[in-house]
Design a protein around this motif. Structure first.
Motif, mmCIF file in Angstrom:
data_model
loop_
_atom_site.group_PDB
_atom_site.id
_atom_site.type_symbol
_atom_site.label_atom_id
_atom_site.label_comp_id
_atom_site.label_asym_id
_atom_site.label_seq_id
_atom_site.Cartn_x
_atom_site.Cartn_y
_atom_site.Cartn_z
ATOM 1 N N THR A 65 -50.830 -37.462 46.903
ATOM 2 C CA THR A 65 -51.589 -37.115 48.106
ATOM 3 C C THR A 65 -52.857 -37.952 48.196
ATOM 4 O O THR A 65 -53.203 -38.469 49.272
ATOM 5 N N ARG A 68 -51.965 -41.496 49.336
ATOM 6 C CA ARG A 68 -51.632 -41.560 50.763
ATOM 7 C C ARG A 68 -52.882 -41.399 51.636
ATOM 8 O O ARG A 68 -53.058 -42.125 52.612
ATOM 9 N N GLU A 69 -53.754 -40.462 51.287
ATOM 10 C CA GLU A 69 -54.984 -40.250 52.063
ATOM 11 C C GLU A 69 -55.887 -41.482 52.001
ATOM 12 O O GLU A 69 -56.472 -41.876 53.022
ATOM 13 N N CYS A 70 -55.986 -42.084 50.835
ATOM 14 C CA CYS A 70 -56.825 -43.270 50.681
ATOM 15 C C CYS A 70 -56.303 -44.406 51.555
ATOM 16 O O CYS A 70 -57.068 -45.044 52.285
ATOM 17 N N ASP A 72 -54.341 -44.225 54.226
ATOM 18 C CA ASP A 72 -54.478 -43.885 55.644
ATOM 19 C C ASP A 72 -55.933 -43.975 56.106
ATOM 20 O O ASP A 72 -56.214 -44.490 57.189
ATOM 21 N N ASN A 73 -56.862 -43.498 55.288
ATOM 22 C CA ASN A 73 -58.282 -43.538 55.661
ATOM 23 C C ASN A 73 -58.829 -44.955 55.742
ATOM 24 O O ASN A 73 -59.797 -45.214 56.458
ATOM 25 N N LYS A 110 -48.510 -43.266 57.266
ATOM 26 C CA LYS A 110 -48.165 -41.987 57.887
ATOM 27 C C LYS A 110 -47.269 -42.122 59.092
ATOM 28 O O LYS A 110 -46.594 -41.174 59.478
#
Length: 112
Positions: A65, A68-70, A72-73, A110
């Motif tokens: 997670t 993926r967040e890194c 996407d951000n 994403k």
């Protein structure tokens, strides 16, 4: 030509002053919100960073997670060089480093 990656320890508080550094990439530590760094630096400046190294003491799912967040951000795949925001800590499980690397290679964004 050797690429130049600029990293100023604690420099995240003045990212707006780093936009015109002339380097190839700006590295940020784990304390910076990567979406905010992207907003300040703009879409054209490559960013390196910035997963909190303590994440590697978490579960496989927590690590995936965070990866993926890194990504996407930072603007999505291909927009930055993903790494830990301050190196691998002593005692980090080797298996956790593998999970991070595997998810970095696997994740396509994403919208994929």
């Amino acid at each position: 030509t050797v690429p130049v990656i600029y990293f100023a320890n604690g420099g995240s508080s003045y990212l707006e002053l780093q936009r015109d550094m002339g380097c190839d990439m700006i590295a940020v530590d784990w304390s910076v919100d990567l979406a905010e760094a992207r907003k300040i630096l703009g879409p054209e400046i490559p960013i390196s960073g910035n997963i909190d190294p303590t994440v590697l003491f978490g579960s496989k799912e927590q690590i995936e997670t965070a990866v993926r967040e890194c990504i996407d951000n930072a603007g999505g795949p291909g927009k930055h060089l993903l790494n830990l925001g301050h190196g691998v800590m002593q005692g980090t499980p080797e298996e956790a480093v593998g999970w991070l690397v595997d998810e970095c290679k696997r994740y396509k964004g994403k919208d994929a």
